[in-house]
Motif scaffolding. Sequence first.
Motif, mmCIF file in Angstrom:
data_model
loop_
_atom_site.group_PDB
_atom_site.id
_atom_site.type_symbol
_atom_site.label_atom_id
_atom_site.label_comp_id
_atom_site.label_asym_id
_atom_site.label_seq_id
_atom_site.Cartn_x
_atom_site.Cartn_y
_atom_site.Cartn_z
ATOM 1 N N SER A 102 -37.888 -35.285 10.413
ATOM 2 C CA SER A 102 -38.448 -34.038 10.924
ATOM 3 C C SER A 102 -37.402 -32.927 10.897
ATOM 4 C CB SER A 102 -38.939 -34.241 12.362
ATOM 5 O OG SER A 102 -39.237 -33.009 12.971
ATOM 6 N N GLU A 103 -37.784 -31.749 10.397
ATOM 7 C CA GLU A 103 -36.839 -30.632 10.363
ATOM 8 C C GLU A 103 -36.486 -30.162 11.774
ATOM 9 O OE1 GLU A 103 -38.459 -27.325 8.305
ATOM 10 O OE2 GLU A 103 -40.333 -27.261 9.452
ATOM 11 N N ASP A 104 -37.322 -30.488 12.754
ATOM 12 C CA ASP A 104 -37.010 -30.124 14.130
ATOM 13 C C ASP A 104 -35.920 -31.021 14.725
ATOM 14 O OD1 ASP A 104 -38.914 -28.090 14.135
ATOM 15 O OD2 ASP A 104 -40.509 -29.459 14.792
ATOM 16 N N TYR A 105 -35.830 -32.267 14.214
ATOM 17 C CA TYR A 105 -34.830 -33.193 14.755
ATOM 18 C C TYR A 105 -34.490 -34.232 13.678
ATOM 19 C CZ TYR A 105 -32.384 -36.112 18.189
ATOM 20 O OH TYR A 105 -31.428 -36.826 18.880
ATOM 21 N N PRO A 106 -33.664 -33.856 12.697
ATOM 22 C CA PRO A 106 -33.385 -34.753 11.569
ATOM 23 C C PRO A 106 -32.246 -35.732 11.800
ATOM 24 C CG PRO A 106 -32.343 -32.638 11.191
ATOM 25 C CD PRO A 106 -33.073 -32.513 12.500
ATOM 26 N N VAL A 107 -31.533 -35.635 12.927
ATOM 27 C CA VAL A 107 -30.338 -36.443 13.148
ATOM 28 C C VAL A 107 -30.712 -37.806 13.727
ATOM 29 C CG1 VAL A 107 -28.097 -36.559 14.279
ATOM 30 C CG2 VAL A 107 -28.992 -34.342 13.526
ATOM 31 N N LEU A 108 -30.389 -38.863 12.992
ATOM 32 C CA LEU A 108 -30.655 -40.223 13.466
ATOM 33 C C LEU A 108 -29.417 -40.791 14.144
ATOM 34 C CD1 LEU A 108 -32.812 -39.815 11.101
ATOM 35 C CD2 LEU A 108 -32.782 -42.310 10.919
ATOM 36 N N ASN A 109 -29.647 -41.750 15.038
ATOM 37 C CA ASN A 109 -28.555 -42.531 15.590
ATOM 38 C C ASN A 109 -27.811 -43.212 14.438
ATOM 39 O OD1 ASN A 109 -28.022 -45.638 16.238
ATOM 40 N ND2 ASN A 109 -27.469 -44.443 18.054
#
Length: 278
Positions: free
Chosen positions: A147-154
């Motif tokens: 998602s461009e709103d929250y692309p950062v994964l653990n």
Amino acid sequence: MSDGARGDGSKYVVVVVEPETPGNVGTIARAMKNFGLSDLKLVDPPELEEDGEAYGFAGHAREDVLPNAETVTFDEVVERYHTVGCTAITGEDARRHVRFPFRTPAELRDSLATVEADTALVFGREGCGLNNDELARLDEICSIPASEDYPVLNLGQAATVTLYELRDLFLAGTQLPDVEHERAAEPDVERLYEQFSAFLDRVEHRDHKRERTERLARRLVGRAHPTEKEVSTLTGVYRKATRDLDEADLDRGSSGGSRGDDRDRRANPGGGVEPDSE
């Protein structure tokens, strides 16, 4: 192919740069073991105690991958391997080349299949990932679509997703059966179609719909890729239904009735059988 080795003698390794959380190192080690890798390199790692979080998260990888992890420098990785840097944030267009162009893990799988060199999959820190100076020194960039709103994964999740997508490069096989080879043999499928056609004969399916019905059944079964057991079961069901209809006709015949009489009575419920028109 297993343990990251390739047919040409080269291999894959996983590198984690300055991980902050031992648990993520353990998670990555476990994912490596899940998908056929064993060579873990750590740049400036935290202390990994045998009774600590890393070993607790590693599952069976605590027996080999984690205790055999090697501490290296970033320079050593760049010098020894074809490198792929994994990052969540990419450049917006071709005017910036530190993080662009990039490949998704699925695209990277096809690209790496042609690389005949030892290859390092490089993951960065939990908080900020790999910085631009580090990425500039690596050969390829990989990024997971999100998602461009929250692309950062653990960190552990990102490594798991990436290794899963690349698994065909490392694994000779998995615990799952080969679905393609489990498909029923074509002669068995044809017998199913023949039995279905015989069933349509017995229920006197309308002639003008018969061809379309048989074609729809063939398309449906063709898309489903049924197993031998599935085809055998369906063939048996249609065979039994056809036999039961035959036996029912015999019973009606022995009692003086006929299927033709039944149809005529349904067509003319008020009286006897109407004479044929001349």
